[in-house]
Design a protein around this motif. Structure first.
Motif, PDB file in Angstrom:
ATOM      1  N   PRO A 289      -7.346  56.950  14.581  1.00 32.53           N
ATOM      2  CA  PRO A 289      -7.490  57.542  13.099  1.00 32.53           C
ATOM      3  C   PRO A 289      -8.594  56.513  12.368  1.00 32.53           C
ATOM      4  CG  PRO A 289      -5.326  56.933  13.597  1.00 32.53           C
ATOM      5  CD  PRO A 289      -5.860  56.514  14.845  1.00 32.53           C
ATOM      6  N   LEU A 290      -9.307  57.214  11.851  1.00 31.89           N
ATOM      7  CA  LEU A 290     -10.314  56.627  10.942  1.00 31.89           C
ATOM      8  C   LEU A 290      -9.915  56.605   9.569  1.00 31.89           C
ATOM      9  CD1 LEU A 290     -13.413  58.901  11.897  1.00 31.89           C
ATOM     10  CD2 LEU A 290     -12.761  56.585  12.768  1.00 31.89           C
ATOM     11  N   ILE A 291     -10.043  55.248   9.068  1.00 39.05           N
ATOM     12  CA  ILE A 291      -9.504  54.841   7.642  1.00 39.05           C
ATOM     13  C   ILE A 291     -10.528  54.792   6.585  1.00 39.05           C
ATOM     14  CG2 ILE A 291      -8.321  52.767   6.426  1.00 39.05           C
ATOM     15  CD1 ILE A 291      -7.627  51.826   9.185  1.00 39.05           C
ATOM     16  N   ALA A 292     -10.126  55.967   5.810  1.00 42.31           N
ATOM     17  CA  ALA A 292     -10.986  56.275   4.613  1.00 42.31           C
ATOM     18  C   ALA A 292     -12.681  56.277   4.841  1.00 42.31           C
ATOM     19  CB  ALA A 292     -11.047  55.113   3.515  1.00 42.31           C
ATOM     20  N   PRO A 293     -12.992  57.165   5.971  1.00 39.13           N
ATOM     21  CA  PRO A 293     -14.172  57.135   6.416  1.00 39.13           C
ATOM     22  C   PRO A 293     -15.127  57.975   5.356  1.00 39.13           C
ATOM     23  CG  PRO A 293     -12.893  59.080   7.239  1.00 39.13           C
ATOM     24  CD  PRO A 293     -11.984  58.183   6.573  1.00 39.13           C
ATOM     25  N   GLU A 294     -16.318  57.739   5.476  1.00 40.06           N
ATOM     26  CA  GLU A 294     -17.439  58.195   4.713  1.00 40.06           C
ATOM     27  C   GLU A 294     -17.683  59.604   5.331  1.00 40.06           C
ATOM     28  OE1 GLU A 294     -21.887  57.004   3.790  1.00 40.06           O
ATOM     29  OE2 GLU A 294     -20.609  55.823   2.705  1.00 40.06           O
ATOM     30  N   ILE A 295     -17.925  60.802   4.451  1.00 35.43           N
ATOM     31  CA  ILE A 295     -17.908  61.964   5.111  1.00 35.43           C
ATOM     32  C   ILE A 295     -19.153  62.670   4.273  1.00 35.43           C
ATOM     33  CG2 ILE A 295     -15.568  62.539   5.797  1.00 35.43           C
ATOM     34  CD1 ILE A 295     -16.791  64.371   2.669  1.00 35.43           C
ATOM     35  N   LEU A 296     -19.428  63.776   4.856  1.00 30.31           N
ATOM     36  CA  LEU A 296     -20.765  64.642   4.146  1.00 30.31           C
ATOM     37  C   LEU A 296     -20.123  66.143   4.328  1.00 30.31           C
ATOM     38  CD1 LEU A 296     -23.577  64.226   3.324  1.00 30.31           C
ATOM     39  CD2 LEU A 296     -24.150  64.687   5.561  1.00 30.31           C
ATOM     40  N   VAL A 297     -20.078  66.574   3.171  1.00 29.96           N
ATOM     41  CA  VAL A 297     -19.740  68.430   3.428  1.00 29.96           C
ATOM     42  C   VAL A 297     -21.090  68.894   3.061  1.00 29.96           C
ATOM     43  CG1 VAL A 297     -18.412  70.052   2.083  1.00 29.96           C
ATOM     44  CG2 VAL A 297     -17.577  67.660   1.982  1.00 29.96           C
ATOM     45  N   VAL A 298     -21.397  69.597   4.041  1.00 21.99           N
ATOM     46  CA  VAL A 298     -22.817  70.093   4.200  1.00 21.99           C
ATOM     47  C   VAL A 298     -22.679  71.681   3.908  1.00 21.99           C
ATOM     48  CG1 VAL A 298     -24.851  70.582   5.732  1.00 21.99           C
ATOM     49  CG2 VAL A 298     -23.331  68.646   6.025  1.00 21.99           C
ATOM     50  N   PRO A 299     -23.630  72.188   3.116  1.00 25.18           N
ATOM     51  CA  PRO A 299     -23.430  73.699   2.814  1.00 25.18           C
ATOM     52  C   PRO A 299     -24.192  74.711   4.148  1.00 25.18           C
ATOM     53  CG  PRO A 299     -25.413  72.698   1.683  1.00 25.18           C
ATOM     54  CD  PRO A 299     -24.668  71.765   2.361  1.00 25.18           C
ATOM     55  N   GLY A 300     -23.867  75.681   4.201  1.00 25.17           N
ATOM     56  CA  GLY A 300     -24.234  76.581   5.143  1.00 25.17           C
ATOM     57  C   GLY A 300     -24.605  78.003   4.617  1.00 25.17           C
ATOM     58  N   VAL A 301     -24.948  78.950   5.301  1.00 30.37           N
ATOM     59  CA  VAL A 301     -25.385  80.373   4.793  1.00 30.37           C
ATOM     60  C   VAL A 301     -24.196  81.029   4.370  1.00 30.37           C
ATOM     61  CG1 VAL A 301     -26.570  82.248   5.453  1.00 30.37           C
ATOM     62  CG2 VAL A 301     -27.145  80.163   6.588  1.00 30.37           C
ATOM     63  N   ALA A 302     -24.559  81.924   3.205  1.00 29.58           N
ATOM     64  CA  ALA A 302     -23.555  82.732   2.560  1.00 29.58           C
ATOM     65  C   ALA A 302     -22.478  82.064   1.989  1.00 29.58           C
ATOM     66  CB  ALA A 302     -23.033  83.638   3.812  1.00 29.58           C
ATOM     67  N   GLY A 303     -22.458  80.668   1.410  1.00 37.69           N
ATOM     68  CA  GLY A 303     -21.500  80.116   0.769  1.00 37.69           C
ATOM     69  C   GLY A 303     -20.676  79.202   1.607  1.00 37.69           C
ATOM     70  N   ARG A 304     -20.854  79.297   2.984  1.00 38.71           N
ATOM     71  CA  ARG A 304     -19.934  78.348   3.827  1.00 38.71           C
ATOM     72  C   ARG A 304     -20.388  76.698   3.778  1.00 38.71           C
ATOM     73  NH1 ARG A 304     -20.625  82.165   9.405  1.00 38.71           N
ATOM     74  NH2 ARG A 304     -19.957  83.987   8.507  1.00 38.71           N
ATOM     75  N   TRP A 305     -19.244  76.089   3.909  1.00 39.50           N
ATOM     76  CA  TRP A 305     -19.341  74.825   3.842  1.00 39.50           C
ATOM     77  C   TRP A 305     -18.841  74.105   5.156  1.00 39.50           C
ATOM     78  CZ3 TRP A 305     -21.711  71.813  -0.027  1.00 39.50           C
ATOM     79  CH2 TRP A 305     -22.161  72.578  -1.178  1.00 39.50           C
ATOM     80  N   PHE A 306     -19.193  72.932   5.596  1.00 41.66           N
ATOM     81  CA  PHE A 306     -18.833  72.141   6.839  1.00 41.66           C
ATOM     82  C   PHE A 306     -18.542  70.909   6.532  1.00 41.66           C
ATOM     83  CE2 PHE A 306     -21.229  75.976   7.862  1.00 41.66           C
ATOM     84  CZ  PHE A 306     -20.334  76.473   9.002  1.00 41.66           C
ATOM     85  N   LEU A 307     -17.543  70.400   6.692  1.00 43.45           N
ATOM     86  CA  LEU A 307     -17.046  68.803   6.713  1.00 43.45           C
ATOM     87  C   LEU A 307     -17.358  68.166   7.896  1.00 43.45           C
ATOM     88  CD1 LEU A 307     -14.507  67.262   4.685  1.00 43.45           C
ATOM     89  CD2 LEU A 307     -14.313  66.757   6.993  1.00 43.45           C
ATOM     90  N   GLN A 308     -18.229  67.072   7.577  1.00 45.88           N
ATOM     91  CA  GLN A 308     -18.865  66.218   9.004  1.00 45.88           C
ATOM     92  C   GLN A 308     -18.008  64.858   8.696  1.00 45.88           C
ATOM     93  OE1 GLN A 308     -22.969  66.443   9.827  1.00 45.88           O
ATOM     94  NE2 GLN A 308     -23.026  64.166   9.662  1.00 45.88           N
TER      95      GLN A 308
END
Length: 170
Positions: free
Chosen positions: A137-156
């Motif tokens: 498990p990762l404890i409170a990791p820093e993340i990036l939520v990235v936009p995609g085409v047609a309103g899609r979003w991806f959590l990295q």
């Protein structure tokens, strides 16, 4: 003898071109009428997003009517090159959005469809597609939520791991 032949040719051309002109003036057809229910669910847009997309596409169709027969016969590369200059970022929904950089509240051991991630900034994102089981498990990791085409979003969570397709629920 030549006049009836010319009249016949003109009448034939008018009958052949009438459906093309009607097609060019028919206007925009909503996405819900173009796609099956399964295709719409695969896209994963909310009803509000579908409504916004339909409105934007309808406005774009009104601004840039369908090409005429003469324009369609022009070289594809020439017309494509001229179209690139006319397009604005608004026509590509989501591409003008900026990534969201934050930190997850709590730890993460993995995700699957239905997993909810709460960010430090108060946003909540729910996984729509994708699953991952982390070795530890990762404890409170820093993340990036990235936009995609047609309103899609991806959590990295990490750039070396697959992203989860997510949507905002708050």
């Amino acid at each position: 003898m030549a006049r009836p032949l010319i009249r016949g040719l003109c009448l034939t051309m008018a009958l052949l071109l009438a459906p093309l002109s009607a097609l060019a003036q028919s206007g925009y057809i909503d996405i819900e009428q173009r796609l099956s229910a399964q295709q719409l669910s695969e896209v994963g847009l909310s009803p509000a997003q579908l409504q916004l997309l339909n409105r934007m596409l309808r406005e774009a169709a009104e601004r840039d009517p369908a090409p005429t027969v003469a324009a369609a016969s022009a070289s594809p590369t020439a017309s494509a090159a001229s179209e690139v200059g006319k397009r604005s970022a608004v026509q590509y929904i989501g591409l003008d959005d900026q990534p969201i950089k934050s930190r997850l509240k709590g730890d993460v051991a993995g995700w699957e469809p239905g997993t909810v991630f709460e960010l430090d900034n108060g946003q909540q994102w729910k996984v729509l597609k994708g699953s991952m089981k982390l070795r530890k498990p990762l404890i409170a990791p820093e993340i990036l939520v990235v936009p995609g085409v047609a309103g899609r979003w991806f959590l990295q969570v990490d750039e070396d791991m697959p992203k989860a397709r997510v949507y905002r629920i708050d």
